[in-house]
Design a protein around this motif. Sequence first.
Motif, mmCIF file in Angstrom:
data_model
loop_
_atom_site.group_PDB
_atom_site.id
_atom_site.type_symbol
_atom_site.label_atom_id
_atom_site.label_comp_id
_atom_site.label_asym_id
_atom_site.label_seq_id
_atom_site.Cartn_x
_atom_site.Cartn_y
_atom_site.Cartn_z
ATOM 1 N N ALA A 140 28.637 38.128 55.339
ATOM 2 C CA ALA A 140 30.302 38.879 55.160
ATOM 3 C C ALA A 140 30.744 38.615 53.740
ATOM 4 O O ALA A 140 30.280 38.118 52.982
ATOM 5 N N GLU A 141 31.762 39.580 53.617
ATOM 6 C CA GLU A 141 32.257 39.784 52.336
ATOM 7 C C GLU A 141 33.058 38.626 52.165
ATOM 8 O O GLU A 141 33.935 38.129 52.827
ATOM 9 N N ALA A 142 32.830 37.756 50.888
ATOM 10 C CA ALA A 142 33.501 36.536 50.451
ATOM 11 C C ALA A 142 35.186 36.971 50.270
ATOM 12 O O ALA A 142 35.539 38.111 49.644
ATOM 13 N N ASN A 143 36.075 36.401 50.711
ATOM 14 C CA ASN A 143 37.547 36.534 50.535
ATOM 15 C C ASN A 143 37.907 35.761 49.435
ATOM 16 O O ASN A 143 38.295 34.718 49.225
ATOM 17 N N ILE A 144 38.044 36.492 48.319
ATOM 18 C CA ILE A 144 38.546 36.024 46.821
ATOM 19 C C ILE A 144 39.552 36.653 46.470
ATOM 20 O O ILE A 144 39.692 37.874 46.175
ATOM 21 N N SER A 145 40.629 35.968 46.065
ATOM 22 C CA SER A 145 41.914 36.485 45.527
ATOM 23 C C SER A 145 42.584 35.847 44.261
ATOM 24 O O SER A 145 42.108 34.649 44.263
ATOM 25 N N VAL A 146 42.944 36.569 43.457
ATOM 26 C CA VAL A 146 43.426 35.828 42.099
ATOM 27 C C VAL A 146 44.850 36.189 41.880
ATOM 28 O O VAL A 146 45.256 37.047 42.099
ATOM 29 N N GLU A 147 45.560 35.185 41.557
ATOM 30 C CA GLU A 147 46.954 35.357 40.970
ATOM 31 C C GLU A 147 47.075 35.103 39.499
ATOM 32 O O GLU A 147 46.702 33.610 39.246
ATOM 33 N N ALA A 148 47.505 35.793 38.672
ATOM 34 C CA ALA A 148 47.155 35.558 37.006
ATOM 35 C C ALA A 148 48.653 35.971 36.386
ATOM 36 O O ALA A 148 49.065 37.244 37.104
ATOM 37 N N PRO A 149 48.887 35.680 35.350
ATOM 38 C CA PRO A 149 50.023 36.199 34.611
ATOM 39 C C PRO A 149 49.425 37.615 34.194
ATOM 40 O O PRO A 149 48.348 38.056 34.068
ATOM 41 N N ALA A 150 50.377 38.601 33.669
ATOM 42 C CA ALA A 150 50.029 39.930 33.452
ATOM 43 C C ALA A 150 49.251 40.205 32.382
ATOM 44 O O ALA A 150 48.365 41.043 32.611
ATOM 45 N N GLU A 151 49.000 39.170 31.433
ATOM 46 C CA GLU A 151 48.198 39.478 30.486
ATOM 47 C C GLU A 151 46.755 39.249 30.769
ATOM 48 O O GLU A 151 45.606 39.325 29.745
ATOM 49 N N VAL A 152 46.481 38.717 31.719
ATOM 50 C CA VAL A 152 45.013 38.227 32.170
ATOM 51 C C VAL A 152 44.426 39.342 32.949
ATOM 52 O O VAL A 152 45.075 40.103 33.967
ATOM 53 N N ALA A 153 43.184 39.771 32.573
ATOM 54 C CA ALA A 153 42.433 40.847 33.002
ATOM 55 C C ALA A 153 41.729 40.305 34.257
ATOM 56 O O ALA A 153 40.698 39.468 34.402
ATOM 57 N N VAL A 154 41.845 40.891 35.600
ATOM 58 C CA VAL A 154 41.219 40.363 36.862
ATOM 59 C C VAL A 154 40.213 41.528 37.249
ATOM 60 O O VAL A 154 40.770 42.836 37.422
ATOM 61 N N GLU A 155 38.870 41.479 37.369
ATOM 62 C CA GLU A 155 38.157 42.738 37.671
ATOM 63 C C GLU A 155 37.226 42.452 38.983
ATOM 64 O O GLU A 155 36.631 41.141 39.022
ATOM 65 N N THR A 156 37.172 43.236 40.032
ATOM 66 C CA THR A 156 36.053 42.998 40.941
ATOM 67 C C THR A 156 35.254 44.035 40.478
ATOM 68 O O THR A 156 35.240 45.075 40.316
ATOM 69 N N VAL A 157 33.977 43.584 40.512
ATOM 70 C CA VAL A 157 32.601 44.365 39.893
ATOM 71 C C VAL A 157 31.406 44.227 40.789
ATOM 72 O O VAL A 157 31.378 43.475 41.568
ATOM 73 N N ALA A 158 30.674 45.096 40.536
ATOM 74 C CA ALA A 158 29.185 44.978 41.243
ATOM 75 C C ALA A 158 28.657 43.893 41.051
ATOM 76 O O ALA A 158 28.849 43.295 39.923
ATOM 77 N N PRO A 159 27.928 43.484 42.041
ATOM 78 C CA PRO A 159 27.220 41.904 41.953
ATOM 79 C C PRO A 159 26.344 41.941 40.770
ATOM 80 O O PRO A 159 25.776 41.008 40.240
#
Length: 393
Positions: A62-81
């Motif tokens: 199944a799809e892993a449930n991964i969430s990220v909370e970060a300050p605005a200056e941090v870049a968070v990307e969900t990318v292809a494996p």
Amino acid sequence: MADTALETNPVTNASGVNTKGDAFSSFNVDDFAVPGGRDEDWRFISLRRIRGLHNASFAPVAEANISVEAPAEVAVETVAPDDARLKAAGAPVDRVAAQAFTSAKSGTIVSIPADAELTEPVTITVTGAGDEVTTFGTVLIESGANSSATVVVRYAGTGTHADNVNWVIGDNSRVYAVVDTQWDDDAVHLGAQSIVVGRDATLRHTVAGFGGEVTRMTPRVKFTAPGGDVELTGVYFADDGQYIENRLLVDHSVPNCRSNVMYKGALQGDKASAKPDARTCWVGDVLIRAEALGTDTYETNRNMVLTDGARADAIPNLEIETGEIAGAGHAATVGRFDDEQLFYLRARGIPEKEATRLIIRGFFNEVLNKIPVESVRDELIARVSGELEQANL
């Protein structure tokens, strides 16, 4: 009489390479043989209990449930494996980690920009998908040059999960990392962490292991330039039915770097329980290569066995290929709490049970007090207290 060919199944009880730092690595699970219970890297864990993660007999993915909370200056990307950036810290060195990379449905990249001074932590939360499914994850945390950040990786819920959480620590950056495996009691988690440390970079990395039925964490540190400073610390507390393994490597391959390793664990059980006895395993490898002049390193593992039946294995290993170092050493112990300390506290009117708990809290606080995030530190101290409240001491 006809000749009969004898078929053998070799046991990989040696690495096949000069050092553990040179272990075979690959992003493709098919490049690894299925491990057996007598193989050196797998001989302590019960392969029957890891739900097919080692031999591809696991439940549907199944799809892993991964969430990220970060300050605005941090870049968070969900990318292809198959995003090439996910490979920045190097390839897995065991089959389960390669399975996680091969089977993950996506990847997560967290980028801390150069020169950033984060005042709030980055929190990455991995939540189990529940029974009857398996999840795999790939996460990369990278810190830009001259940055400073605290990153908390939390695991919660239940399920069967394997992942690669990798770190690229940029030149002259400072990262404070906490990995908290607070799973439900029936979760299984095998987590690999490849850590690459740049010039004059600082990493403080703490693993807290309290939850899960079976958990195995395998951080591997590689220095890429002089001046790196790494501390790997950990605490773990195992009850009946729990197996907790920490297996780590610090690879000193460049001059003038420092590392310090300190893990502390406690185990307790209940003779009336039908669950397997509490068990922990800690394997600490430090490699100082011939070119790593001026290295300063020490590793320590302390284990406190609180009840009969519980078992802790502690295996420190130190490989030194040059004598031109600042210092190196290791120590490991397994035993009960200090009777002299108990006598001292009881002589001052403190009841035996409360005195025992005070000693155990102090045992863990040496590590926990190093955690820079007050809320996380207080939570883990409270968790130790909760374990002691349930203990039959």
